[in-house]
Design an enzyme around this catalytic site. Sequence first.
Site, short mmCIF file in Angstrom:
data_model
loop_
_atom_site.label_atom_id
_atom_site.label_comp_id
_atom_site.label_asym_id
_atom_site.label_seq_id
_atom_site.Cartn_x
_atom_site.Cartn_y
_atom_site.Cartn_z
N ASP A 239 0.82 -1.21 0.00
CA ASP A 239 0.00 0.00 0.00
C ASP A 239 0.86 1.27 0.00
O ASP A 239 1.91 1.30 0.62
CB ASP A 239 -0.89 -0.03 1.25
C1 LIG Z 1 5.11 -8.53 -11.10
C2 LIG Z 1 4.75 -7.88 -9.82
C3 LIG Z 1 4.84 -8.67 -8.58
C4 LIG Z 1 4.40 -6.57 -9.82
C5 LIG Z 1 3.96 -5.80 -8.63
C6 LIG Z 1 4.05 -4.32 -8.98
C7 LIG Z 1 3.45 -3.47 -7.89
C8 LIG Z 1 4.36 -2.69 -6.99
C9 LIG Z 1 2.12 -3.41 -7.78
C10 LIG Z 1 1.39 -2.61 -6.75
C11 LIG Z 1 0.00 -2.33 -7.25
C12 LIG Z 1 -0.89 -1.55 -6.34
C13 LIG Z 1 -2.25 -1.30 -6.85
C14 LIG Z 1 -0.47 -1.11 -5.14
C15 LIG Z 1 -1.26 -0.27 -4.22
O1 LIG Z 1 -0.77 1.06 -4.26
P1 LIG Z 1 -1.78 2.21 -4.52
O2 LIG Z 1 -1.80 2.54 -5.99
O3 LIG Z 1 -3.13 1.81 -3.97
O4 LIG Z 1 -1.20 3.42 -3.72
P2 LIG Z 1 -2.02 4.35 -2.70
O5 LIG Z 1 -2.37 3.46 -1.54
O6 LIG Z 1 -1.05 5.41 -2.36
O7 LIG Z 1 -3.22 4.88 -3.43
#
Ligand SMILES: CC(C)=CCC/C(C)=C/CC/C(C)=C/COP(=O)(O)OP(=O)(O)O
Length: 285
Positions: free
Chosen positions: A56
């Site tokens: 997160d």
């Molecule tokens: C191949 C592989 C394992 C890839 C993983 C890549 C990766 C880091 C994915 C995270 C995706 C995600 C929606 C995270 C949440 O952060 P958010 O966008 O919800 O951030 P926020 O909480 O600040 O809104």
Amino acid sequence: MFPYPFLRCMNFRMDKKLVQLLPIKLSNNIHGFLRKFLFKVLSFGPMPKHIAFILDGNRRYGKKWNLTEGEGHERGFCNLMTILNYVHEMKFQYVTVYAFSIDNFRRKADEVQLLMRLIKEKMDALVEDTSMADKLGIRIEFIGKLELLDESVREAAKKLMKATEKNDQLVLLVSIAYTSTDEIVHGVERSCMEVRDEDDDDDGMMIKLVDLEKNMYFGGYPDPDILVRTSGETRLSNFLLWQTKGCLLYAPLCFWPEISMRHLVWAVLKYQRRFFYLERIKKQP
Ligand SMILES: CC(C)=CCC/C(C)=C/CC/C(C)=C/COP(=O)(O)OP(=O)(O)O
């Protein structure tokens, strides 16, 4: 970014001039030595086998540092690779990450596309160069309703599973197009179908717990011992609701790209402290 991982992970702030005096290689060697020593000390206590992460705060990290769109997630992926190294050194056997929830498909179309592109790019890169996965012995599995993904992402996931299938030291379970409620529904549906097909069943339409658990996406894998959710949030957000019955929850106050070794060490210490506490309670008359 501040280049000295050990000092960085200890939240050490240094004057720029002083930083230049310390060669990076030397700093990395000191970091490696102290890290291994610390992990060795930890290993004398009860060690967890499975750690799960809710990744997160990537977007908020990007905003905090004025990064371009997607760069926060890019940094998040890089940090995941670093954390995998540590988790391997700590001899965990399973790591689960919440990479993309079914609910994330409700985000703006541009954002979903960007995230899917990033995830596919990373999968392709890991297939192209398997040296890191091979060195750490990581087998990668994708867990979730994969049919919701674009054909190209699904194909990339299949290739990556195939490319790492022989590795046997650490299993990385990537939850993608996943929610726990969907997993439970999937398990119930499959179990009902099995029961319906076994006509001679004396129990009628009874579903057995073992069959239900076997039919869930995570069937066959042990429950996590520790669940870490970064950015200080203490919600489960529909992740592993079934599997976190006895799991330790830890919510460090940092965004995912900022999580470091000290958070991992702290999580394991909390796990060990709880283990000894539960043992003591058990022995009380
Ligand atoms: C191949 C592989 C394992 C890839 C993983 C890549 C990766 C880091 C994915 C995270 C995706 C995600 C929606 C995270 C949440 O952060 P958010 O966008 O919800 O951030 P926020 O909480 O600040 O809104």
